[in-house]
Design a protein around this motif. Sequence first.
Motif, short mmCIF file in Angstrom:
data_model
loop_
_atom_site.label_atom_id
_atom_site.label_comp_id
_atom_site.label_asym_id
_atom_site.label_seq_id
_atom_site.Cartn_x
_atom_site.Cartn_y
_atom_site.Cartn_z
N PRO A 150 0.69 -1.21 0.07
CA PRO A 150 0.11 -0.03 -0.14
C PRO A 150 0.78 1.28 0.07
O PRO A 150 0.51 2.47 -0.40
CB PRO A 150 -0.95 -0.15 1.26
N VAL A 151 2.08 1.03 0.31
CA VAL A 151 3.04 2.30 0.55
C VAL A 151 4.44 1.69 -0.17
O VAL A 151 4.72 0.62 0.11
CB VAL A 151 3.30 2.87 1.83
N ALA A 152 4.67 2.48 -1.32
CA ALA A 152 5.79 2.19 -2.22
C ALA A 152 6.82 3.31 -2.35
O ALA A 152 6.30 4.39 -2.70
CB ALA A 152 5.41 1.50 -3.46
N GLU A 153 7.96 3.01 -2.64
CA GLU A 153 9.12 3.99 -3.10
C GLU A 153 8.89 4.44 -4.43
O GLU A 153 8.63 3.38 -5.27
CB GLU A 153 10.41 3.44 -2.64
N VAL A 154 8.96 5.56 -4.72
CA VAL A 154 9.07 6.09 -6.05
C VAL A 154 10.10 5.82 -6.89
O VAL A 154 11.11 5.77 -6.55
CB VAL A 154 8.50 7.62 -6.31
N SER A 155 10.17 5.82 -8.32
CA SER A 155 11.22 5.48 -9.03
C SER A 155 11.86 4.27 -8.75
O SER A 155 13.11 4.26 -9.39
CB SER A 155 12.18 6.62 -9.06
#
Length: 197
Positions: A31-36
Amino acid sequence: MRRAALVGVLSLGALLATAAPAFAHAAMSPPVAEVSVLQQFTLAVPTEAEGASTTSIQLTVPDGFQIDSFEPEPGWTRTVNQTGTGDSAVIQQVTWTGGRVPTEEDAVFRFQATLTGGDKQYVFSVRQTYSNGQVVDWNGPETSDTPSPVVTGVSNLGGGSSSNTLAIVALAVGALGLIIGVVGLIAGLGRGGRTLT
């Protein structure tokens, strides 16, 4: 006093654990992820209709969510709508058909993707079709019976202020889930919804 509070918390936890299947919804994880960062995402859609199976799932992808590749899902046929080709392809919609997922089981699909739109919420729309012709659109607000799956993009998952941000997001999501669960449980019991046994 402490013992009474502990008993109350444990009772509420047990009640919510028992009620959880009644409030299942389409979800994207993590549900929460690091961009790029290229990473694996999983879409899970519950089959809730009694006596019917899920036969089609259509996922509409938000801007900035770049799907790179899919894991094969035995029994399902995948159709992709995209703009561009090769490395410049942007997938806008994916439809899986041909599978049969029975009541109380989830249709699960995995793919590799990158969040390219920066720190924000990526809101998906999911259309679920059952063998009896029933259609469920998972595209409502968080407080609805059919909320959209959401992924929150953050710049950094480790260290410093990003850890604090992630912790705050996780606590907020957990608290919201608890509130929605309690409200849904009360509403369901008030209108003679399905039993918890």
